[in-house]
Design an enzyme around this catalytic site. Structure first.
Site, PDB file in Angstrom:
ATOM      1  N   TYR A  21      -1.967   0.358  10.167  1.00 47.90           N
ATOM      2  CA  TYR A  21      -2.091  -0.290   9.197  1.00 47.90           C
ATOM      3  C   TYR A  21      -0.812  -0.408   8.097  1.00 47.90           C
ATOM      4  O   TYR A  21      -0.497  -1.379   7.682  1.00 47.90           O
ATOM      5  CB  TYR A  21      -3.271   0.118   8.266  1.00 47.90           C
ATOM      6  CG  TYR A  21      -3.343  -0.543   6.818  1.00 47.90           C
ATOM      7  CD1 TYR A  21      -3.543  -1.632   6.460  1.00 47.90           C
ATOM      8  CD2 TYR A  21      -3.386   0.767   6.082  1.00 47.90           C
ATOM      9  CE1 TYR A  21      -3.724  -2.019   5.206  1.00 47.90           C
ATOM     10  CE2 TYR A  21      -3.192   0.111   4.541  1.00 47.90           C
ATOM     11  CZ  TYR A  21      -3.467  -0.919   4.070  1.00 47.90           C
ATOM     12  OH  TYR A  21      -3.696  -1.581   2.987  1.00 47.90           O
TER      13      TYR A  21
ATOM     14  N   THR B 191       0.861  -1.160  -0.100  1.00 44.09           N
ATOM     15  CA  THR B 191      -0.045  -0.022   0.057  1.00 44.09           C
ATOM     16  C   THR B 191       0.985   1.325   0.063  1.00 44.09           C
ATOM     17  O   THR B 191       1.879   1.205   0.493  1.00 44.09           O
ATOM     18  CB  THR B 191      -0.956   0.027   1.288  1.00 44.09           C
ATOM     19  OG1 THR B 191      -1.500   1.320   1.420  1.00 44.09           O
ATOM     20  CG2 THR B 191       0.001  -0.211   2.581  1.00 44.09           C
TER      21      THR B 191
END
Length: 329
Positions: free
Chosen positions: A143, A119
């Site tokens: 995250y 990501t």
């Protein structure tokens, strides 16, 4: 030559299922491994489903022994930034311990090709835009940190254990299969395009915009929306690349074009022909002002080029959500 098998971990989820569709179209046999916590058995249409959890080493060993995959695609992560701030323990448990368990099982089974769903959140706050792969990685939420940890492990496993991997740093995945077989289905839904479409369909009380005072052209955040089938195309190319002897590499997956939240909402109203109420509220913790990909490296390494526009993304998502026979909570 026998058909090559790819273990698609998290293959019953949104991005995983679109990858199974393209893998099958391109001659691979996808095998889905999913615990169905966020995935849907209805999305498993192109190969067998093996139920299991990535933290369950014995179950992983069973599946590797049974199917003997040539490559692994790993999509089985928890992904909600806000949730990672509230519950970091679950994110480290699944995204770090789970991924490391999966990697150990894959390597012990002799798999040397691993594609990792990473990501742009590993970069943290943008120091320059668009961002390329040399951008400093300083994630600002749990995250992003859990994904960054696995990227570091993959580099070490490549250097010292011979595992070859492609780390694909997504920007904002969106859209759906144009034939309407699968699409975006999260419970609860937190992604901007489905939330706005549900507002336009009257399934939600309007749409909330978090922050209208950012230093952008209209005060709202800028994001790089990429069609899920363009993402899937890059993953299948990454499998081809690794099975042909490609070395470990990290690649951004985005279009290189930024869209503000206001522009996105205007495009959704335009495609749907249905205006909907929009409420502007305060900024949300952990949101970056502008995230746009420099995708030149993915083009060079994989010969990949995004095919779909923002209009294509919204049109395919609108068709999916309008016809979908589920109503999200």
């Amino acid at each position: 030559m026998s058909q090559k098998k790819v273990l698609v971990v998290g293959g019953a989820g949104y991005i995983g299922s679109h990858n199974c569709l393209l893998l099958a179209e391109r001659g691979y046999q996808p095998i889905v491994f999913d615990n169905l916590s966020n995935g849907h058995s209805e999305f498993v249409k192109w190969g067998p489903l093996e139920e299991g959890d990535i933290r369950d080493r014995a179950r992983l060993d069973e599946v590797f022994a049974k199917h003997k995959p040539d490559a692994v695609l790993h999509f089985a992560a928890l992904i909600e930034v806000g949730e990672s701030v509230k519950n970091p323990v679950a994110f480290y448990d699944n995204n770090v311990i789970g991924a490391l368990t999966l990697l150990s099982a894959a390597m012990d089974a002799g798999v040397q090709a691993f594609v990792f769903s990473s990501t742009c959140a590993t970069y943290g706050l943008p120091e320059q835009v668009p961002m390329d792969e040399t951008h400093r990685q300083a994630p600002i939420n749990p995250y992003g940190r859990t994904k960054f940890i696995i990227e570091q492990a993959l580099k070490d496993y490549g250097t010292y254990k011979g595992l070859r991997s492609v780390m694909l740093r997504y920007f904002n995945a969106a859209g759906a299969d144009f034939e309407g077989r699968i699409g975006e289905w999260h419970t609860p839904e937190t992604h901007a395009i489905p939330l706005a479409i549900e507002a336009a369909l009257g399934r939600r009380q309007g749409f909330k915009v978090f922050g209208s005072d950012y230093e952008t052209r209209d005060g709202t955040c800028v994001r790089d929306y990429i069609h899920v089938l363009d993402l899937a195309d890059a993953h299948v190319r990454a499998v081809d690349y690794l099975l042909n002897g490609g070395e470990t590499v990290e690649l951004n997956l985005g279009t290189g074009t930024g869209t503000t939240v206001k522009e996105l909402l205007a495009a959704i109203s335009d495609v749907s022909g249905k205006p909907f109420p929009v409420e502007y509220v305060g900024r949300r913790d952990g949101d970056s002002t502008t995230l746009v990909a420099n995708n030149e490296k993915a083009k060079a390494v994989l010969g990949w080029e995004p095919q779909y526009t923002l209009h294509d993304i919204i049109r395919s998502a609108w068709d999916w959500h309008s016809k979908a026979n589920f109503h999200l909570q």
